[in-house]
Design a protein around this motif. Structure first.
Motif, mmCIF file in Angstrom:
data_model
loop_
_atom_site.group_PDB
_atom_site.id
_atom_site.type_symbol
_atom_site.label_atom_id
_atom_site.label_comp_id
_atom_site.label_asym_id
_atom_site.label_seq_id
_atom_site.Cartn_x
_atom_site.Cartn_y
_atom_site.Cartn_z
ATOM 1 N N GLY A 47 -3.854 7.589 7.344
ATOM 2 C CA GLY A 47 -4.278 6.308 7.883
ATOM 3 C C GLY A 47 -3.609 5.152 7.166
ATOM 4 N N ALA A 48 -3.481 5.263 5.843
ATOM 5 C CA ALA A 48 -2.820 4.216 5.065
ATOM 6 C C ALA A 48 -1.335 4.123 5.432
ATOM 7 N N TYR A 49 -0.671 5.271 5.585
ATOM 8 C CA TYR A 49 0.745 5.270 5.960
ATOM 9 C C TYR A 49 0.949 4.717 7.373
ATOM 10 N N ILE A 50 0.065 5.077 8.293
ATOM 11 C CA ILE A 50 0.175 4.559 9.656
ATOM 12 C C ILE A 50 0.008 3.044 9.651
ATOM 13 N N SER A 51 -0.946 2.564 8.877
ATOM 14 C CA SER A 51 -1.163 1.120 8.761
ATOM 15 C C SER A 51 0.074 0.430 8.193
ATOM 16 N N TYR A 52 0.667 1.037 7.168
ATOM 17 C CA TYR A 52 1.881 0.491 6.573
ATOM 18 C C TYR A 52 3.031 0.473 7.579
ATOM 19 N N THR A 53 3.166 1.541 8.374
ATOM 20 C CA THR A 53 4.256 1.648 9.342
ATOM 21 C C THR A 53 4.103 0.638 10.468
ATOM 22 N N VAL A 54 2.881 0.462 10.959
ATOM 23 C CA VAL A 54 2.640 -0.437 12.087
ATOM 24 C C VAL A 54 2.615 -1.898 11.646
ATOM 25 N N GLY A 55 1.941 -2.169 10.526
ATOM 26 C CA GLY A 55 1.732 -3.546 10.105
ATOM 27 C C GLY A 55 2.737 -4.087 9.118
ATOM 28 N N GLY A 56 3.536 -3.228 8.506
ATOM 29 C CA GLY A 56 4.501 -3.684 7.520
ATOM 30 C C GLY A 56 3.858 -3.966 6.169
ATOM 31 N N ILE A 57 4.642 -4.537 5.264
ATOM 32 C CA ILE A 57 4.156 -4.754 3.898
ATOM 33 C C ILE A 57 3.430 -6.081 3.741
ATOM 34 N N ALA A 58 3.510 -6.953 4.745
ATOM 35 C CA ALA A 58 2.877 -8.277 4.634
ATOM 36 C C ALA A 58 2.241 -8.648 5.967
ATOM 37 N N PRO A 59 0.963 -8.278 6.193
ATOM 38 C CA PRO A 59 0.284 -8.632 7.441
ATOM 39 C C PRO A 59 0.267 -10.145 7.644
ATOM 40 N N SER A 60 0.470 -10.570 8.883
ATOM 41 C CA SER A 60 0.567 -12.009 9.160
ATOM 42 C C SER A 60 -0.777 -12.715 9.137
ATOM 43 N N SER A 61 -1.857 -11.983 9.414
ATOM 44 C CA SER A 61 -3.185 -12.588 9.416
ATOM 45 C C SER A 61 -4.240 -11.504 9.221
ATOM 46 N N ILE A 62 -5.466 -11.935 8.977
ATOM 47 C CA ILE A 62 -6.565 -10.990 8.783
ATOM 48 C C ILE A 62 -6.839 -10.213 10.065
ATOM 49 N N TRP A 63 -6.640 -10.864 11.224
ATOM 50 C CA TRP A 63 -6.897 -10.185 12.491
ATOM 51 C C TRP A 63 -5.824 -9.144 12.786
ATOM 52 N N THR A 64 -4.603 -9.451 12.438
ATOM 53 C CA THR A 64 -3.541 -8.448 12.561
ATOM 54 C C THR A 64 -3.833 -7.258 11.656
ATOM 55 N N PHE A 65 -4.255 -7.548 10.444
ATOM 56 C CA PHE A 65 -4.583 -6.510 9.470
ATOM 57 C C PHE A 65 -5.687 -5.607 10.005
ATOM 58 N N LEU A 66 -6.771 -6.195 10.532
ATOM 59 C CA LEU A 66 -7.878 -5.405 11.068
ATOM 60 C C LEU A 66 -7.446 -4.644 12.320
ATOM 61 N N VAL A 211 -7.797 -0.231 5.840
ATOM 62 C CA VAL A 211 -8.430 -1.352 5.139
ATOM 63 C C VAL A 211 -8.072 -1.373 3.661
ATOM 64 N N LEU A 212 -7.937 -0.198 3.063
ATOM 65 C CA LEU A 212 -7.736 -0.114 1.612
ATOM 66 C C LEU A 212 -6.271 0.010 1.204
ATOM 67 N N VAL A 213 -5.355 -0.019 2.166
ATOM 68 C CA VAL A 213 -3.948 0.177 1.814
ATOM 69 C C VAL A 213 -3.425 -0.870 0.830
ATOM 70 N N LEU A 218 0.992 3.046 -2.413
ATOM 71 C CA LEU A 218 0.938 4.049 -1.356
ATOM 72 C C LEU A 218 1.905 5.179 -1.652
ATOM 73 N N SER A 219 1.368 6.407 -1.687
ATOM 74 C CA SER A 219 2.175 7.603 -1.916
ATOM 75 C C SER A 219 1.472 8.773 -1.228
ATOM 76 N N PRO A 220 2.131 9.941 -1.119
ATOM 77 C CA PRO A 220 1.476 11.085 -0.467
ATOM 78 C C PRO A 220 0.231 11.574 -1.190
ATOM 79 N N HIS A 221 0.026 11.144 -2.433
ATOM 80 C CA HIS A 221 -1.140 11.601 -3.195
ATOM 81 C C HIS A 221 -2.195 10.510 -3.348
ATOM 82 N N VAL A 222 -2.107 9.464 -2.537
ATOM 83 C CA VAL A 222 -2.995 8.319 -2.707
ATOM 84 C C VAL A 222 -4.459 8.670 -2.426
ATOM 85 N N GLY A 223 -4.688 9.680 -1.601
ATOM 86 C CA GLY A 223 -6.062 10.020 -1.265
ATOM 87 C C GLY A 223 -6.799 10.804 -2.325
ATOM 88 N N ALA A 224 -6.083 11.350 -3.313
ATOM 89 C CA ALA A 224 -6.703 12.259 -4.274
ATOM 90 C C ALA A 224 -7.823 11.601 -5.066
#
Length: 293
Positions: A47-66, A211-213, A218-224
């Protein structure tokens, strides 16, 4: 001293709500299916990686982020449907040990998939600009993103409480959890309820990842680390109890924050002492679930 106490309080609540966002789906699926999903942290990571891929490293607004977090929830929920269809559905009537082995293998598969798609480099995502600042509370600087995480955790808990105890869907889920055979004889589509419960659990993991990205590298072991605390909260709160898990997450967050502030030389030992105390004092958890969340 007051500023330290304020910092410990807000930092602890933020950590606790972050733990709960991850633990919510874990305790949900256990309450309904009685499966302890060891792959939950891996789907949080996806979920964190998908969020990073879709939203990029700098979300433009809180609504975009959500919005991106909701997209991550939808994608991971769809993956939950496939997981239920291909794996969990086949384990409904077998010993729970097989489910543990299967979900552990699924966790390894998801981590390998993340490495193949995104590599092993670390990525950082910035919070949305509306919450990327600090305010002064009681003489201590508190990140607005910290308050955002606290609010997200509280809203998630409130939504789950309403769904479970104030809606027909929640009543049906609790009925299936308590006695699937009887629920089936009353005309409830038990397989459908179980499948939707799995999808909801995975969607919660994906939403938590979105939400927590910004909260960690962010790495493949971030969920541990998150899923470790989530499992502790589920055990302390009572397996399958949303209310117990919520309170346990708050306690864990406050203890971790106090440990890091006042006993930093001892690392995170206070958390494990707390877990040991609860295992001896209340081995069934704060609110043992009677077969339901």
């Amino acid at each position: 001293m007051i500023s330290q106490a304020v910092f410990v309080l807000f930092n602890g609540l933020a950590s606790g709500m972050a733990f709960f966002l991850v633990a919510a789906g874990l305790t949900w699926v256990f309450g309904i299916l009685k499966i302890l999903n060891l792959a939950h942290g891996a789907f949080f990571m996806l979920g964190a990686y998908i969020s990073y891929t879709v939203g990029g490293i700098a979300p433009s607004s809180i609504w975009t982020f959500l919005g991106v977090a909701v997209i991550a929830a939808a994608v991971v929920g769809a993956l939950g449907y496939l997981t239920d269809l291909l794996v969990l559905k086949r384990l409904r009537n077998v010993d729970y040990h097989y489910a543990l082995i299967a979900t552990f293998g699924l966790m390894l598969f998801c981590e390998g998939l993340a490495k193949a798609i995104w590599g092993t480099d670390y990525f950082a995502v910035m919070p949305p600009p509306e919450v990327d600042r600090a305010i002064v509370v009681g003489g201590s600087y508190i990140s607005v993103y910290t308050l955002f995480v606290i609010g997200a955790g509280l809203l998630t808990y409130g939504a789950l409480e309403i769904i479970m105890y104030r809606t027909w869907a929640g009543k049906i889920m609790r009925a299936v959890s308590n006695d699937p055979w009887m629920a089936g004889t009353l005309g409830i589509n038990v397989p459908m309820v179980l499948m939707l419960s799995v999808v909801a659990s995975f969607a919660l993991a994906g939403f938590a990842g979105g939400v927590l990205v910004p909260n960690q590298a962010l790495s493949p072991h971030v969920g541990a680390s998150f899923v470790l605390y989530a499992f502790m909260a589920v055990v302390i709160g009572g397996l399958g109890s949303i209310r117990g898990t919520f309170l346990a997450c708050i306690v864990l967050g406050l203890v971790e924050s106090a440990n890091a502030t006042f006993l930093s030389q001892y690392g995170g030992i206070a958390i494990f002492v707390l877990l040991a105390v609860f295992l001896v004092w209340k081995p069934n958890g704060l609110f043992p679930a009677q077969g339901a969340t």
